[in-house]
Structures are given as structure tokens and as C-alpha cells.
Design a protein around this motif. Structure first.
Motif, PDB file in Angstrom:
ATOM      1  N   SER A  86       0.822  -1.219   0.000  1.00 60.27           N
ATOM      2  CA  SER A  86       0.000   0.000   0.000  1.00 60.27           C
ATOM      3  C   SER A  86       0.850   1.261   0.000  1.00 60.27           C
ATOM      4  O   SER A  86       0.520   2.249  -0.660  1.00 60.27           O
ATOM      5  N   ILE A  90       0.673   4.421  -2.494  1.00 61.01           N
ATOM      6  CA  ILE A  90       0.489   5.792  -2.018  1.00 61.01           C
ATOM      7  C   ILE A  90       1.576   6.701  -2.576  1.00 61.01           C
ATOM      8  O   ILE A  90       1.310   7.814  -3.041  1.00 61.01           O
ATOM      9  N   ASN A  94       1.067   9.865  -5.007  1.00 60.65           N
ATOM     10  CA  ASN A  94       1.579  11.146  -4.545  1.00 60.65           C
ATOM     11  C   ASN A  94       2.463  11.819  -5.592  1.00 60.65           C
ATOM     12  O   ASN A  94       2.539  13.045  -5.667  1.00 60.65           O
ATOM     13  N   SER A 198      -8.089   0.558  -2.038  1.00 59.97           N
ATOM     14  CA  SER A 198      -7.263   1.554  -1.350  1.00 59.97           C
ATOM     15  C   SER A 198      -6.979   2.757  -2.239  1.00 59.97           C
ATOM     16  O   SER A 198      -6.656   3.841  -1.750  1.00 59.97           O
ATOM     17  N   VAL A 202      -6.588   6.633  -0.956  1.00 59.39           N
ATOM     18  CA  VAL A 202      -5.395   7.433  -1.225  1.00 59.39           C
ATOM     19  C   VAL A 202      -5.781   8.762  -1.872  1.00 59.39           C
ATOM     20  O   VAL A 202      -5.304   9.829  -1.471  1.00 59.39           O
ATOM     21  N   ASN A 205      -7.527  11.074   0.608  1.00 65.35           N
ATOM     22  CA  ASN A 205      -6.545  11.658   1.533  1.00 65.35           C
ATOM     23  C   ASN A 205      -5.733  12.755   0.860  1.00 65.35           C
ATOM     24  O   ASN A 205      -5.410  13.778   1.477  1.00 65.35           O
ATOM     25  N   ARG A 206      -5.375  12.547  -0.418  1.00 68.23           N
ATOM     26  CA  ARG A 206      -4.616  13.557  -1.142  1.00 68.23           C
ATOM     27  C   ARG A 206      -5.444  14.836  -1.318  1.00 68.23           C
ATOM     28  O   ARG A 206      -4.918  15.947  -1.164  1.00 68.23           O
TER      29      ARG A 206
END
Length: 233
Positions: A86, A90, A94, A198, A202, A205-206
Motif C-alpha cells: 500500500s 500511495i 503522490n 485503497s 489514497v 486523503n490527497r
């Protein structure tokens, strides 16, 4: 529609052959690189519609290559790698990756992912060029301008990836509704996702890191435990 071109950056000859063969069979043109040296200059001379990027490469790794590409191009970047943790996913997102597929992969799934990412990219471009203007969307001090693909927090522009922009815009157009991860995968990624979800977490969250006052205590993009996510407006 003119033939679309896929840039494959891969140092494993066998995998490169599989990727290139299946994509050509699906109607794509392919160009290849074994590393990311001078990647922007190469892409300037060899235009492409999507990048298929291996993570583990000699010299500059896939993360750094993706970061370089994102400085100039907004085309889809699909990471292909043997690493399936994971944290690796991520990191890839990113650095601006749009999608992620782990080795060993089913070549048919890889082809489907490529097609899905290209369709989404074309859909976003067509929307941005639509002759019918789309109204600005406001969520507190956040302004979304669908026509110009821009997002502002107060007077400061926020830079989102293609996926982040479409996800935020979709939820902003459907406020106060709870969407499950599976529903968001279907709405935004436009295909049945194989594996965990997931990816949605991700991207949520970003987006939170860019629009929330306190990303750890989000007020705009709220997690509804056991159900999914809701945009509050």
C-alpha cells in the motif's frame, strides 16, 4: 479517431514484449524506453497519449520519472511494478500516477486499464472544451471551475491530478450523499476494479491535504465509517 500512442518505459525485455504486443493487438501504437533519462526531451520529440511506467528501473526510478513527467504533461500515467504494498501505491499516487497495476499481471487487464484511463482523460478534455458553460461550484472557501479544470482555496490555486479533480468535482456535484469506495471506483475509474479499493482512500486523503484546514480532522470530505465518503456542503 487517430491511432493513440503508448509510451512504455520498461527495462525487462520479456515484459516489454508482452505489453507492446497486446497493446498493438488492441489497436495502439507503442514507443519504448528502457530508462527515464532525459524523459521530457524524449516525449517532446515522441508525443504520446499515455505512459506505461515500470517502477524499478536502472538509474532514475519510476517515482522520479513520474514526477518529471507531471511537471509538463497531464496525460495518464499507469505504473506497472512488482511491488504491491500500500505504501508503494500511495507514493506512486503522490508523485502523480493515475493508476497502478502489479506484476505479474493479466495482459488483458492491463489493456483494459489503459483503455479506461484514456477514456477518462478524453472525457475530461471534452468536458473542459464543452460549448455549454458549467457553473462554478463553491464549497465553503473552495471554488471549482469545471470548464477550466481549476480549483481555488480562497485566492490560491490548488493543483490536482486528473483523478483528484474528477473525484472532487463528482462529489461536489453530489453533496451530502454517501458513496462507497466501490461506487466511487465505478463512477470515477469507469471499470470493475480488480483488487482492493485503497486507491479511493489514497485519492481522498490527497484531496483532503489540499483543501481541508486540518486533513486529520476533515470537515469537507468526511469518512462515514462502514459506508464510504460524503462531501459536506
Amino acid at each position: 479517431m487517430p491511432q493513440q500512442t503508448i509510451l512504455i518505459i520498461e527495462d525487462d525485455t520479456d515484459i516489454l514484449m508482452i505489453e507492446s504486443t497486446y497493446l498493438q493487438s488492441a489497436g495502439f501504437q507503442t514507443i519504448v524506453r528502457e530508462n527515464g533519462d532525459h524523459i521530457l526531451a524524449f516525449m517532446e520529440e515522441n508525443p504520446c497519449d499515455l505512459v506505461l511506467l515500470d517502477l524499478m528501473l536502472p538509474g532514475m526510478d519510476g517515482y522520479a520519472i513520474c514526477e518529471q513527467i507531471r511537471k509538463k504533461y497531464d496525460i495518464p500515467v499507469l505504473m506497472v511494478t512488482a511491488r504491491n504494498e500500500s505504501l508503494d501505491k500511495i507514493r506512486g499516487f503522490n508523485f502523480g500516477a493515475d493508476d497502478y497495476i502489479a506484476k505479474p499481471f493479466d495482459p488483458m487487464e492491463l489493456t483494459a486499464r489503459v483503455k479506461a484511463n484514456l477514456r477518462q482523460y478524453q472525457r475530461l478534455k471534452q468536458t473542459s472544451k464543452s460549448s455549454e458553460p458549467q457553473a462554478e461550484i463553491r464549497i465553503g472557501d473552495i471554488r471549482i471551475l469545471p470548464d477550466s479544470w481549476r480549483v481555488f482555496k480562497k485566492d490560491t490555486e490548488i493543483h490536482l491530478t486528473n483523478r483528484e479533480f474528477e473525484l472532487l468535482t463528482f462529489m461536489a456535484k453530489n453533496p451530502n450523499i454517501v458513496f462507497s469506495k466501490e461506487q466511487l471506483m465505478e463512477k470515477i475509474w469507469k471499470y470493475e476494479y480488480v483488487g482492493d479499493t485503497s486507491t479511493v482512500m489514497v485519492h481522498i486523503n490527497r484531496i483532503r491535504e489540499k483543501i481541508e484546514e486540518d486533513p486529520k480532522k476533515p470537515k469537507i470530505l468526511e469518512t462515514i465509517w462502514g459506508a464510504g465518503y460524503r462531501l459536506n456542503n
